[in-house]
Scaffold this active site. Structure first.
Site, PDB file in Angstrom:
ATOM      1  N   SER A  76       2.106   4.682   2.217  1.00 49.10           N
ATOM      2  CA  SER A  76       2.864   3.728   1.398  1.00 49.10           C
ATOM      3  C   SER A  76       1.908   2.869   0.563  1.00 49.10           C
ATOM      4  CB  SER A  76       3.759   2.880   2.311  1.00 49.10           C
ATOM      5  OG  SER A  76       4.777   2.237   1.590  1.00 49.10           O
ATOM      6  N   HIS A 123      10.608   7.868   5.415  1.00 46.69           N
ATOM      7  CA  HIS A 123       9.385   7.247   4.911  1.00 46.69           C
ATOM      8  C   HIS A 123       8.252   7.255   5.938  1.00 46.69           C
ATOM      9  CE1 HIS A 123       6.994   4.854   2.241  1.00 46.69           C
ATOM     10  NE2 HIS A 123       6.929   3.827   3.071  1.00 46.69           N
TER      11      HIS A 123
END
Length: 293
Positions: free
Chosen positions: A109, A261
């Site tokens: 991320s 994610h």
């Protein structure tokens, strides 16, 4: 790639880098010439996010996982400028402190964007990049929001938001498989964001964080890049991965079905296998594989 003998630590140590105390974990390997892999976590996270990858990666490599300033067990500094480019430079300076020359960075991320900054600053030292659900193309916060962050009520509001934040619901939003969310996982992810000073670090990050790298800047990153995405990523949609692959000159994109994610929590063995294959690929093959799986 050699590590200074006085820095051969078991996990859980602290080091002052650029006047900031950094918490890091060092996993030695029986082969003194083993490749060094550095793990860089994302927003609202810490070294804990790589816990499922460690058993696989430590079998093959020397592994370092660090908490960025303001996160996890590292210092919640009031002097550090919380820019992504500064984080990238801090990683390079951190490696200098440990006398480590050549590494491969794995960033998740926001940690992926930070890893790209480090790669751009030190192209001869950062050999390859592995980007997991990499944050990209995010613009800087608006001037009005930054101005509001200096108001006393803003700090109170942020603190109230964090205290009320349901970690379980947050984990459910970043994972495709809800069965993975256990009480142990909730407590592991909750602890790093419970410290009172963490709020001030978040506010400083809001004020200082520049926009993500532009397409032109990304084109300057020449190292081989492996990108791994979850098809059901709701935080950074897979379309961002396709766009990033287009802008990076030497990138491969792998997409996992039924994965969100936190790809490290959902597909640790599969991801580790891809990472190991990518790291050990022969040099002459690195410029060939530009496909999407």
């Amino acid at each position: 790639m050699a590590v200074n003998e006085e820095h051969i630590y078991s996990p859980g140590y602290r080091l002052i880098v650029n006047n900031v105390q950094i918490y890091y974990e060092y996993y030695e390997h029986e082969d003194p010439d083993a490749q060094v892999v550095v793990l860089v976590h994302g927003f609202l996270s810490s070294t804990i996010s790589f816990r499922q990858l460690l058993p696989y990666l430590t079998k093959k490599y020397k592994v370092i996982a660090l908490d960025l300033p303001g996160f996890g067990q590292s210092e919640k500094s009031t002097s550090f400028i919380y820019k992504l480019s500064n984080y990238g430079q801090l990683i390079i300076d951190f490696l200098d402190k440990l006398n480590i020359q050549d590494v491969i960075l794995i960033g998740h991320s926001m940690g992926g964007q930070i890893s790209m900054h480090a790669a751009k600053k030190a192209p001869k030292r950062i050999q390859k990049l592995i980007l997991l659900g990499c944050c990209s193309y995010v613009k800087r916060a608006s001037r009005s929001l930054i101005a509001c962050s200096y108001l006393p009520l803003f700090t109170w509001g942020m603190r109230n938001w964090i205290q009320k934040k349901d970690v379980k619901q947050n984990l459910l939003s970043v994972l495709h498989d809800s069965k993975l969310v256990t009480q142990e996982m909730i407590e592991s992810y909750k602890k790093p964001i419970s410290e009172a000073a963490f709020i001030n670090s978040l506010i400083r990050l809001l004020r200082h964080r520049e926009g993500d790298m532009s397409s032109n800047e990304l084109k300057e990153i020449k190292q081989p890049v492996l990108m791994i995405w979850g098809k059901e990523d709701k935080v950074i949609p897979v379309k961002t991965g396709y766009r990033l692959k287009h802008d990076l000159p030497n990138a491969k994109l792998i997409i996992y079905e039924k994965c969100g994610h936190l790809v490290m929590e959902e597909k640790p063995q599969e991801i580790s296998n891809e990472i190991i294959c990518f790291i050990e690929r022969e040099e002459h093959e690195e410029g060939i594989h530009q496909e999407t799986s």
